[in-house]
Design an enzyme around this catalytic site. Sequence first.
Site, PDB file in Angstrom:
ATOM      1  N   SER A 149      32.684  21.118  55.019  1.00  0.00           N
ATOM      2  CA  SER A 149      32.049  19.859  55.428  1.00  0.00           C
ATOM      3  C   SER A 149      31.489  20.017  56.834  1.00  0.00           C
ATOM      4  O   SER A 149      31.895  20.923  57.584  1.00  0.00           O
ATOM      5  CB  SER A 149      33.089  18.732  55.413  1.00  0.00           C
ATOM      6  OG  SER A 149      32.583  17.541  55.991  1.00  0.00           O
ATOM      7  N   TYR A 207      41.296  14.793  57.338  1.00  0.00           N
ATOM      8  CA  TYR A 207      40.218  15.405  56.564  1.00  0.00           C
ATOM      9  C   TYR A 207      39.587  16.560  57.327  1.00  0.00           C
ATOM     10  O   TYR A 207      39.415  17.663  56.789  1.00  0.00           O
ATOM     11  CB  TYR A 207      39.168  14.343  56.229  1.00  0.00           C
ATOM     12  CG  TYR A 207      38.029  14.862  55.383  1.00  0.00           C
ATOM     13  CD1 TYR A 207      38.221  15.131  54.027  1.00  0.00           C
ATOM     14  CD2 TYR A 207      36.766  15.071  55.925  1.00  0.00           C
ATOM     15  CE1 TYR A 207      37.185  15.605  53.239  1.00  0.00           C
ATOM     16  CE2 TYR A 207      35.720  15.542  55.147  1.00  0.00           C
ATOM     17  CZ  TYR A 207      35.932  15.810  53.807  1.00  0.00           C
ATOM     18  OH  TYR A 207      34.908  16.286  53.028  1.00  0.00           O
TER      19      TYR A 207
END
Length: 274
Positions: free
Chosen positions: A161, A174
């Site tokens: 990401s 995350y």
Amino acid sequence: MSAAPEQATKPSGDWSRLLPNKVVIVTGAGGGIGSAIAHTCVLHGARVVVADINKKAADEVVTKIISEDETKKDFVIAIELDVTDEQAIQNAVKSVVDKWNTVDILVNNAAIFTLSSVENTSAEAWTNILNVNVRGYALMAKAVVPHLKKQRSGSIIQLASISSWIAQPDFVPYSTTKGAVLQMTRNLALDLGPFNIRCNAICPGTIVTSATTNHAANLKLTMDEFVTQETKKQCLKRLGSPQEIANFIVFLASDLCHFATGASFLVDGGYTTI
């Protein structure tokens, strides 16, 4: 401004079959980016395993693919898979090899989106997100690598990401897991390179999925408000679609990218440029 269309578009011309008869396992393929990856791999000639903890969602993806082209019914299967369960992973990979004789490509996509500050993240939440986003990737690779080594070829693509690279408010769990994915990818590339096995990471930016919708709701924003806010952060002034990530993954997995390994590719509309 809005995202590009999400639906899979049939490829054409000389590039219409980038993955002919390759066997691909996609985790977390029951929706969002994962389903687009599975669909696009099938369109490019691959035999695809749609793996998801939600079997109903995986079945729906398979049904949709076959409904668009009946000739693909022998090219795609759905399996229920919890990537935190090592025995289930081993059983799933064995069933794929029994059916199609090998595995050529693993796309580690399954993920939990726990967005929080460090003081508001419970020990249980940490365990869950690390189990899926890090340990799950490692266990999938562990199960697939022996088959890739045997044939001395293959590709592992891991979904990281932009959160692997940049700090974002209340993203600690995350972002931590996605940073770990990058380092795992580098180490896998080093260890597996002598066997002609490539490992790379894709780092999507803001992609329109159900996770994005949930994030907007958590911010107490309508989707229109969220899109307006987020497009200001992009060079391209729009959000991305799952299809755009799927297209890049198919290209990276294909024989057109034999010399790419240990790399992380930002597919973020320029988010991290600004």
